[in-house]
Design a protein around this motif. Structure first.
Motif, PDB file in Angstrom:
ATOM      1  N   SER A 116       0.845  -1.202   0.000  1.00 53.04           N
ATOM      2  CA  SER A 116       0.000   0.000   0.000  1.00 53.04           C
ATOM      3  C   SER A 116       0.876   1.246   0.000  1.00 53.04           C
ATOM      4  O   SER A 116       1.940   1.257   0.634  1.00 53.04           O
ATOM      5  CB  SER A 116      -0.903   0.012   1.237  1.00 53.04           C
ATOM      6  OG  SER A 116      -1.536   1.272   1.397  1.00 53.04           O
ATOM      7  N   GLY A 124      -2.213  -2.416  -3.552  1.00 49.16           N
ATOM      8  CA  GLY A 124      -3.323  -1.635  -3.037  1.00 49.16           C
ATOM      9  C   GLY A 124      -3.659  -0.411  -3.867  1.00 49.16           C
ATOM     10  O   GLY A 124      -2.871   0.051  -4.704  1.00 49.16           O
ATOM     11  N   ALA A 125      -4.840   0.122  -3.624  1.00 48.31           N
ATOM     12  CA  ALA A 125      -5.308   1.309  -4.343  1.00 48.31           C
ATOM     13  C   ALA A 125      -4.416   2.508  -4.054  1.00 48.31           C
ATOM     14  O   ALA A 125      -3.861   2.648  -2.965  1.00 48.31           O
ATOM     15  CB  ALA A 125      -6.749   1.611  -3.953  1.00 48.31           C
ATOM     16  N   ALA A 142      -6.133  -3.372  -7.294  1.00 47.50           N
ATOM     17  CA  ALA A 142      -7.237  -3.222  -6.341  1.00 47.50           C
ATOM     18  C   ALA A 142      -8.585  -3.540  -6.960  1.00 47.50           C
ATOM     19  O   ALA A 142      -9.516  -3.928  -6.259  1.00 47.50           O
ATOM     20  CB  ALA A 142      -7.243  -1.799  -5.776  1.00 47.50           C
ATOM     21  N   SER A 184      -5.136   0.933  -8.908  1.00 45.88           N
ATOM     22  CA  SER A 184      -3.770   0.782  -8.413  1.00 45.88           C
ATOM     23  C   SER A 184      -2.854   1.277  -9.527  1.00 45.88           C
ATOM     24  O   SER A 184      -2.798   0.675 -10.600  1.00 45.88           O
ATOM     25  CB  SER A 184      -3.470  -0.682  -8.097  1.00 45.88           C
ATOM     26  OG  SER A 184      -4.382  -1.194  -7.147  1.00 45.88           O
TER      27      SER A 184
END
Length: 299
Positions: free
Chosen positions: A35, A80-81, A109, A115
């Protein structure tokens, strides 16, 4: 049931292996999480405590693959985003590939949230410029050339460009000659460019697009017109290949940015520039609206 299983399983080693196999496969699955808000120092790669960079996740994958034990399931890296900024390329080799019939998967994501893996550099330090409505910020020190693209909140800004025959460009085909070192024009408009060292000429062909930087603008012979010296060997190679005909556009002349446009200037505008001066470049951008302006100034 447990008592019966314990009693009867030792009598059949094959049955024991078959019953335990699903348990081993399920427990050996490796799920790693990355992330932009994670940490390579404190993160352990779990969903609750993700890594901060793709490189750290890659090291964890390679560590798992380096084991001599068989790979019993796929390895999944959940990216992750958000925007994952990369200082350099992420090189994936055979050392990052799955084995024993299983894969290593890097998964974004999803469709609702993106992402993004970006090789861009984040620009900070925006402040009001001398021109009305225009913001300025210093370029990141690691850049080795002026940027040709700028994204603001995920939207690409337009680079300021003029047609050659515009009044402020002064490179009308009827007034301009191509030379081995650059151009000569009977117009004096290039002498008025605020920052000639930041200007580029773009040449559009049917199959490609070439750009070459201006190095200096000086008065022409006997003080008539303008002599434009171009960067070498870019210009000479282009001329030899027949790519440097009359320019299709003059980029970053440096005046009158419209909303959504960007350009750059040297901190101390002059008639010359060199690669050693890129660190002093200031990025110029005209925000699209008041909300975008406030976001840049406060960020």
């Amino acid at each position: 049931m447990l008592a019966k299983a314990t009693t009867f399983l030792p009598a059949s080693p094959l049955l024991l292996a078959l019953l335990l196999a699903p348990i081993l496969l399920a427990s050996s699955a490796l799920e790693l999480h990355v992330s932009p808000a994670g940490s390579d120092v404190a993160g352990d790669g779990s969903a609750a405590n993700p890594f901060g960079t793709l490189a750290r996740a890659q090291r964890a994958v390679r560590h798992s693959l380096s084991s001599r034990s068989p790979q019993l399931s796929d390895i999944t890296v959940h990216v992750g985003a958000g925007v994952h900024y990369q200082a350099g390329p992420l090189h994936l080799t055979s050392a990052d590939s799955g084995r024993d019939g299983h894969r290593v998967k890097w998964v974004g994501a999803g469709h609702s949230t993106e992402s993004v893996i970006s090789g861009g550099r984040r620009v900070t330090g925006w402040h009001e410029g001398a021109e009305h409505g225009v913001l300025e910020a210093p370029l990141p020190a690691e850049l080795t050339a002026p940027p040709r693209q700028l994204y603001v909140d995920g939207v690409r800004a337009s680079r300021t460009a003029d047609l050659p025959n515009s009044t402020r460009a002064g490179l009308s085909p009827s007034e301009t000659n191509i030379t081995s070192s650059g151009l000569y024009t009977t117009s004096t408009a290039p002498l008025l460019w605020p920052d000639p060292g930041g200007v580029e000429l773009r040449h559009d062909a049917s199959y490609d697009q070439s750009r070459c930087a201006v190095r200096a603008v000086t008065p022409g012979p006997a003080g008539k017109g303008s002599t434009i010296k171009m960067a070498q060997p870019c210009w000479q190679l282009g001329v030899a290949l027949g790519q440097m005909a009359q320019p299709s556009a003059v980029l970053n002349i440096g005046v009158e940015l419209q909303p959504g446009e960007f350009g750059h200037r040297t901190a101390k505008p002059s008639t010359t520039t060199s690669s050693t001066q890129f660190a002093s470049l200031m990025l110029r951008y005209h925000p699209r609206d008041a909300a975008e302006r406030q976001g840049l100034l406060s960020g």
